[in-house]
Design an enzyme around this catalytic site. Structure first.
Site, PDB file in Angstrom:
ATOM      1  N   ARG A   1      54.354   4.071  51.017  1.00 54.46           N
ATOM      2  CA  ARG A   1      53.109   4.628  51.548  1.00 54.46           C
ATOM      3  C   ARG A   1      52.687   3.765  52.735  1.00 54.46           C
ATOM      4  NH1 ARG A   1      54.181   8.515  49.142  1.00 54.46           N
ATOM      5  NH2 ARG A   1      52.959   9.728  47.649  1.00 54.46           N
TER       6      ARG A   1
ATOM      7  N   HIS B   1      57.436  11.469  57.082  1.00 52.23           N
ATOM      8  CA  HIS B   1      57.332  11.468  55.608  1.00 52.23           C
ATOM      9  C   HIS B   1      58.295  12.494  54.993  1.00 52.23           C
ATOM     10  CE1 HIS B   1      54.333  10.340  52.189  1.00 52.23           C
ATOM     11  NE2 HIS B   1      55.551  10.537  51.715  1.00 52.23           N
TER      12      HIS B   1
ATOM     13  N   GLU C   1      48.255   8.730  58.593  1.00 53.81           N
ATOM     14  CA  GLU C   1      49.312   9.714  58.513  1.00 53.81           C
ATOM     15  C   GLU C   1      48.695  11.107  58.617  1.00 53.81           C
ATOM     16  OE1 GLU C   1      52.435  10.817  55.114  1.00 53.81           O
ATOM     17  OE2 GLU C   1      52.574   8.734  55.782  1.00 53.81           O
TER      18      GLU C   1
HETATM   19  C1  GLV Z   1      56.342  11.418  48.384  1.00 57.09           C
HETATM   20  O1  GLV Z   1      55.933  10.575  49.128  1.00 57.09           O
HETATM   21  C2  GLV Z   1      56.115  11.388  46.979  1.00 57.09           C
HETATM   22  O2  GLV Z   1      55.287  10.586  46.510  1.00 57.09           O
HETATM   23  O3  GLV Z   1      56.747  12.174  46.262  1.00 57.09           O
END
Ligand code: GLV
Length: 327
Positions: free
Chosen positions: A235, A283, A264
């Site tokens: 993250r 991401h 983000e």
């Molecule tokens: C993606 O970042 C997830 O947490 O699945």
């Protein structure tokens, strides 16, 4: 039964939901904001959310018919689980099904950054490939390097298994030692300070919590090798973004590969995007066709089970939430 899904997700999940419920899918490509979510999901029994939606006590109070929230993600920092539990709302996530795909992508980023794949390929597109250059696009070796894994959970372990194939020395840090894994993975437990000092590559695999927020800041970056690479597929909030941009700009570390950022999405004019030694992806670490289908299916199975009053395959608070009378 009514289920609100906050974006179009793979058909594997939608079809499963439709067998048992009336399914409403948020029609836009951008996620609903808080007010839009509340209006969209009014009257729903269950929510299938993505990591882009913040679900807290206020949202749940505005949606009193909602009995379960199923997040199509392994991370759940977007959901206030305690607030859900006290309101008798079951919260579910999608672990395991994305572990290997995310670890694959961690290596994709690592190799791309270490070997300068993006700048080299961009130069070809610009017509700058004139000859074989003895000094062109020199990168860092991954084979035989020291890898520091921050967070030896499922994904950290999957990354470590891949690293063995690259003959990497593996260091890790976690809130506890994992002796059984040390032997299997040939990994050595160290504290964060030792890890950042000794690693050629630091890769982050912790959830975002109050303890991990900005755990990589100016101090940790200063301790890293000048040739070091930082990889983040966890993250964005785990790193202090401004401190990282400073470190990359001043050569305190060599490069970074970021699949997650804070904020983000990263605005297109963000200073990180102007640096030649950063590779940012949007991401996508779990984004393979098969894995996204598995995530959608598991998110649907979780939600349907919770709404039927059965134990969902992967819930965070099933016991505690069902102990609370739902209004
Ligand atoms: C993606 O970042 C997830 O947490 O699945």
């Amino acid at each position: 039964m009514r289920i609100a899904v906050t974006r179009k997700i793979p058909e594997a999940g939608l079809a499963l939901l439709a067998e048992e419920a009336e399914v409403l899918v948020w029609p836009k490509s951008l996620p609903p904001n808080r007010d839009e979510l509340i209006a969209f999901a009014a009257g729903a029994d269950g929510l299938l959310t993505l990591l882009t939606e913040r679900v807290d006590g206020e949202v749940l109070d505005a949606l009193p018919t909602v009995r379960a929230v199923s997040n199509m993600a392994v991370g759940y920092d977007n959901i206030d689980v305690e607030a859900a539990t006290t309101r008798g709302v079951v919260v579910c996530i999608t672990p395991d099904v994305l572990t290997e795909t995310t670890a694959d992508f961690t290596f994709a980023l690592l190799l791309a950054v270490a070997r300068r794949v993006k700048p080299a390929a961009d130069a070809v597109l610009r017509g700058e490939w004139k000859t074989w250059e003895p000094l062109g696009f020199l990168g860092q070796d991954v084979y035989g390097a020291t890898l520091g894994i921050v967070g030896m959970g499922r994904i950290g372990q999957a990354v470590a298994r891949r690293a063995r194939g690259f003959a990497m020395t593996i260091l890790y840090t976690d809130h506890e030692r994992r002796l059984e894994l040390e032997e299997e993975l040939g990994a050595r437990f160290v504290n964060l300070e030792q890890l950042v000092r000794e690693s050629d590559v630091v890769s982050l695999h912790v959830p975002l919590t109050s303890e991990t927020r900005q755990m990589i800041g100016a101090e940790q970056l200063r301790l890293m090798k000048r040739s070091a690479i930082l990889i983040n597929t966890a993250r964005g909030g785990v790193i202090d973004t401004e401190a990282l941009a400073d470190a990359l700009e001043s050569g305190t570390i060599w490069a970074a590969g970021l699949d997650v950022t804070d904020p983000e999405p990263l605005p297109p004019d963000h200073r990180l995007l102007r640096l030649p030694n950063v590779l940012v992806t949007p991401h996508i670490a779990s984004a393979s066709e098969a894995t996204r289908a598995r995530m959608a299916r598991l998110a649907a199975e979780n939600l349907l089970a919770a709404l039927r009053g059965e134990r969902p395959p992967r819930s965070l608070n099933w016991e505690a939430a069902r102990g609370r009378a739902h209004p």
